[in-house]
Design a protein around this motif. Structure first.
Motif, short mmCIF file in Angstrom:
data_model
loop_
_atom_site.label_atom_id
_atom_site.label_comp_id
_atom_site.label_asym_id
_atom_site.label_seq_id
_atom_site.Cartn_x
_atom_site.Cartn_y
_atom_site.Cartn_z
N VAL A 422 0.86 -1.27 -0.06
CA VAL A 422 0.13 -0.22 0.01
C VAL A 422 0.76 1.30 0.00
CG1 VAL A 422 -0.21 0.15 2.69
CG2 VAL A 422 -2.18 1.00 0.98
N ARG A 423 2.14 1.20 0.21
CA ARG A 423 3.07 2.42 0.66
C ARG A 423 3.40 2.88 -0.95
NH1 ARG A 423 7.61 0.34 4.41
NH2 ARG A 423 7.49 -1.50 2.91
N CYS A 424 2.95 1.89 -2.01
CA CYS A 424 3.19 2.63 -3.40
C CYS A 424 2.17 3.45 -3.92
CB CYS A 424 3.44 1.20 -4.27
SG CYS A 424 4.65 0.30 -4.01
N ALA A 425 1.15 3.56 -3.00
CA ALA A 425 -0.14 4.38 -3.57
C ALA A 425 0.26 5.72 -3.87
CB ALA A 425 -1.12 4.47 -2.19
N ASN A 426 1.34 6.42 -3.36
CA ASN A 426 1.98 7.75 -3.90
C ASN A 426 2.19 7.47 -5.57
OD1 ASN A 426 4.12 6.22 -3.16
ND2 ASN A 426 5.19 7.94 -1.96
N SER A 427 3.12 6.48 -5.91
CA SER A 427 3.46 6.10 -7.17
C SER A 427 2.28 6.19 -8.24
CB SER A 427 4.63 5.04 -7.07
OG SER A 427 5.92 5.49 -6.55
N VAL A 428 1.31 5.47 -7.44
CA VAL A 428 0.14 5.35 -8.13
C VAL A 428 -0.53 6.83 -8.87
CG1 VAL A 428 -2.34 4.34 -8.68
CG2 VAL A 428 -0.38 2.93 -7.44
N MET A 429 -0.55 7.61 -7.86
CA MET A 429 -0.81 8.95 -7.90
C MET A 429 -0.03 9.92 -8.78
SD MET A 429 -3.72 9.28 -6.02
CE MET A 429 -3.89 11.33 -5.76
N LEU A 430 1.20 9.56 -8.77
CA LEU A 430 2.23 10.19 -9.50
C LEU A 430 1.89 9.71 -10.99
CD1 LEU A 430 5.03 11.86 -9.43
CD2 LEU A 430 6.05 9.62 -9.95
N GLY A 431 1.58 8.46 -11.36
CA GLY A 431 1.06 8.07 -12.53
C GLY A 431 0.00 8.62 -13.15
N ALA A 432 -1.11 8.84 -12.35
CA ALA A 432 -2.21 9.69 -12.79
C ALA A 432 -1.71 11.06 -13.05
CB ALA A 432 -3.29 9.68 -11.50
N PHE A 433 -1.11 11.66 -12.37
CA PHE A 433 -0.46 12.85 -12.41
C PHE A 433 0.12 13.09 -13.95
CE2 PHE A 433 3.00 16.17 -12.11
CZ PHE A 433 2.15 17.31 -11.97
N CYS A 434 1.10 12.16 -14.11
CA CYS A 434 1.79 12.18 -15.34
C CYS A 434 0.89 11.97 -16.61
CB CYS A 434 2.82 11.27 -15.47
SG CYS A 434 3.41 10.52 -16.93
N GLU A 435 -0.06 11.32 -16.45
CA GLU A 435 -1.13 10.86 -17.50
C GLU A 435 -1.81 12.25 -17.85
OE1 GLU A 435 -1.10 8.30 -19.33
OE2 GLU A 435 -2.91 8.70 -20.54
N ILE A 436 -2.36 12.95 -16.85
CA ILE A 436 -3.10 14.24 -17.11
C ILE A 436 -2.32 15.27 -17.40
CG2 ILE A 436 -4.56 15.72 -15.87
CD1 ILE A 436 -5.40 13.07 -13.93
N ILE A 437 -1.27 15.55 -16.92
CA ILE A 437 -0.44 16.98 -17.27
C ILE A 437 0.15 16.66 -18.61
CG2 ILE A 437 1.71 17.86 -16.30
CD1 ILE A 437 -0.72 18.39 -14.58
N ARG A 438 0.70 15.72 -18.83
CA ARG A 438 1.07 15.47 -20.01
C ARG A 438 2.66 16.07 -20.70
NH1 ARG A 438 -0.80 11.41 -23.42
NH2 ARG A 438 -2.50 10.53 -22.41
N SER A 439 2.58 17.33 -20.24
CA SER A 439 3.63 18.25 -20.57
C SER A 439 5.08 17.64 -20.04
CB SER A 439 3.35 19.86 -20.17
OG SER A 439 3.31 19.70 -18.65
N ILE A 440 4.99 16.90 -18.88
CA ILE A 440 6.45 16.36 -18.55
C ILE A 440 6.46 14.74 -18.98
CG2 ILE A 440 7.94 15.88 -16.41
CD1 ILE A 440 6.13 18.20 -14.99
N ASP A 441 7.53 14.49 -19.38
CA ASP A 441 7.50 13.38 -20.09
C ASP A 441 7.64 12.22 -19.04
OD1 ASP A 441 8.79 12.48 -23.19
OD2 ASP A 441 9.24 10.96 -21.65
#
Ligand SMILES: Cc1ncc(C[n+]2csc(CCOP(=O)(O)OP(=O)(O)O)c2C)c(N)n1
Ligand code: SF4
Lengths: 476, 79
Positions: A422-441
């Motif tokens: 469950v400690r990886c939940a922040n990286s899951v959130m990071l993935g969501a952020f990447c997917e939505i923001i898109r401007s950062i590779d």
């Protein structure tokens, strides 16, 4: 006949006080104030000793808070009583600068006494100029630690009672008893004779600082006519008759000649190292991915990450900041901790920009990443209209008020069930952020994870997997 | 040069003076006074009575305002 100026405005002052709003030719001090007398002695001495371009004048909280209006030298304003702590940081990070810690009796003797006495005891190379006017001037004349027994002030209307408030604090006497300080003298800025002695003492302290002999303290018994409710003349007379007998004007200690100039331990205060440890995001070493184009961000992208302590909120912010930095954005990361070590709330502000970042504190956010209910309740109102909200739908119920773009995913569940931690939940959130923001590779995020968990291969692969799961799972 | 030949003149910048009187009571020769008129900021201001200054600098150092008091020295210049 030739006319020559023999006494005039010292060059340690600005020609005009442009920093002062409104009146730019005179000070903000009350008529007859001892601060003004002392300011002139300082401006003259620092200029005469050729120290103007290396001296930093610390403005305390108190009437002298606006010292930087006047002195033609570097200045810094600090919180109440913290001047010696800030001075320590300044001289340690740059041992070639000279720091004047200018402090009132409320600032030095009350709220900031610990900072002061510890700096004295460490023998920091600094000069403390201590203005003892027996009251809190700025706030209207309340009792100070140095108020005389029986002296009436706003908060001792019947006179200071030694039963209740104790005896006045004898600062010079205490400091002189320590081994480190090299020079301690009490003076008074009252009669011309006393002012000349004060002038000599101040110059001595500055000279010792220039020679890096360590800690000097000069106390200036000083008038505050307005709060003492007397004319300047009566104030001076009162000081000479009542204060000086209690606080003798004399040199308590002068051992600078026995001391060698202070040496800074080699390497510890190396400028680059200090910078590295203070500006954490500067530590990131750009990798191959820095070849990627600088993301096309307009202005600043202001991000708030929030959740429970222990959910990896601060690392989530750091991973985003690093990813931006890896693509040559300017990045700031500012953590904010709740009072609890675990189970409390935590949040951090991240700002990414193509230009230098202004305030690192995010108040109005472009993006909020929320991982628990209190966080979304607290921070979603801070989103700008049209901002982006990403939340962990396992922990949060949210009704979209319609002003922002809302995305969610079962981050904690994915972390627990798919990744197995469950400690990886922040990286899951990071993935969501990447997917939505898109401007950062995506590559920058992966490098950011790799850098962050350097050396822990298993953790890296779990978090990269969590990151990829997050990208897939996020939905509007 | 004969010391007595030197002439000193304190100059007060009217609008920088706040009328605290520190210079007036600190002057060993008592050659500064407070004007009965007010300056633009509503303060009475100090003035030099025109003679008697010995150039000791007491008024300059006791004055809390950076530029309110200056003292000039006039010397015999033969060149
Ligand atoms: C943390 C904090 N506590 C209290 C205050 C309120 N405060 C402002 S000035 C002052 C006292 C200053 O007295 P002193 O150091 O004697 O300086 P003076 O004004 O007499 O020159 C206080 C308590 C503050 N600004 N910040
Ligand atoms: S309140 Fe007192 S210490 Fe403050 S400026 Fe006025 S005279 Fe000076």
């Amino acid at each position: 006949m030739a006319k020559k100026l023999i006494y005039g405005k010292p060059s340690g002052f600005f020609d005009t006080f442009d920093r002062r709003p409104g009146i730019t030719h005179s000070t903000h001090y009350c008529p007859g104030c001892g601060h003004g007398v002392l300011h002139k002695l300082i401006a003259e001495a620092v200029a005469d000793l050729g120290m103007l371009d290396k001296t930093i004048f610390i403005c305390p909280v108190g009437c002298s808070v606006f010292g930087y209006y006047y002195f033609n030298m570097a200045s810094i304003s600090v919180p109440h009583g913290r001047a010696p702590a800030v001075a320590t940081g300044l001289v340690r990070s740059n041992p070639d600068c000279f720091v004047i810690s200018y402090q009132g009796d409320g600032d030095l003797g009350a709220i900031g006494f610990n900072e002061f006495i510890q700096a004295a005891n460490r023998g920091e190379n600094m000069a403390v100029f201590f203005v003892n006017n027996g009251v809190y001037g700025m706030t209207g004349g309340q009792l100070a630690p140095t108020t005389l027994p029986g002296q009436k002030t706003l908060t001792s209307p019947y006179g200071r009672s030694v039963e209740n408030e104790g005896y006045p604090l004898k600062v010079c006497e205490m400091v002189a008893a320590l081994d480190s300080p090299v020079y301690v003298e009490r003076t008074a800025v009252t009669s011309p004779k006393n002012i000349r002695a004060a002038r000599a003492a101040l110059r001595k302290a500055l000279t010792y600082m220039k020679e890096k002999k360590g800690f000097s303290l000069v106390e200036f018994l000083s008038g505050c006519p307005v709060n003492m409710k007397r004319s300047a003349k009566d104030t001076d007379e009162w000081i000479e008759k009542n204060v000086i007998p209690y606080f003798p004007v004399k040199c308590f200690k002068d051992i600078a000649n026995e001391r060698k100039p202070k040496q800074s331990p080699v390497g510890i205060y190396d400028k680059e190292k200090v910078k590295d440890s203070l500006l954490a995001t500067e530590k990131i070493h750009p990798s191959d991915e820095s070849e990627l184009p600088v993301p096309d961000i307009k202005g600043e992208l202001r991000i708030k990450c929030a959740g429970f302590g222990g959910q990896g909120i601060l690392s989530l912010g750091m991973l985003i900041a690093e990813a931006g930095h890896l693509q040559n954005l300017k990045a700031s990361w500012l953590p904010s901790y709740g009072p609890e070590m675990r189970g409390g709330t935590a949040n951090c502000s991240v700002v990414l920009s193509r230009e230098a970042v202004g305030s690192p504190l995010v108040k109005t956010a472009d993006v909020v990443l929320a991982m628990n209910q209190p966080s979304i309740d607290k921070f979603s109102p801070d989103l700008r209209d049209g901002g982006i909200l990403i939340y962990d739908s396992v922990n949060i119920k949210f009704d979209n008020p319609g002003k922002c773009n809302v995305y969610s995913l079962d981050a904690s569940m994915i972390a627990k069930d798919v990744i197995g931690d469950v400690r990886c939940a922040n990286s899951v959130m990071l993935g969501a952020f990447c997917e939505i923001i898109r401007s950062i590779d995506e590559k920058s995020f992966i490098s950011s994870i790799t850098n962050n968990f350097r050396g822990k291969e298993k953790v890296i692969s779990m978090n990269i997997k969590a990151f990829q799961e997050g990208r897939k799972a996020v939905r509007k | 040069m004969d010391r007595k030949k030197k002439k000193f003149t304190p100059v007060i910048t009217v609008n920088e003076c706040k009328g605290c009187e520190r210079c007036v009571y600190s002057c060993p020769k008592k050659v500064l006074r407070l004007e009965n008129k007010l300056n633009s900021y509503g303060y009475r201001y100090a003035f030099y009575i025109g003679e008697g200054c010995i150039g000791c600098g007491s008024c300059f150092y006791t004055c809390p305002e950076p530029g309110a008091v200056s003292i000039y020295e006039e010397t015999e210049d033969n060149t």
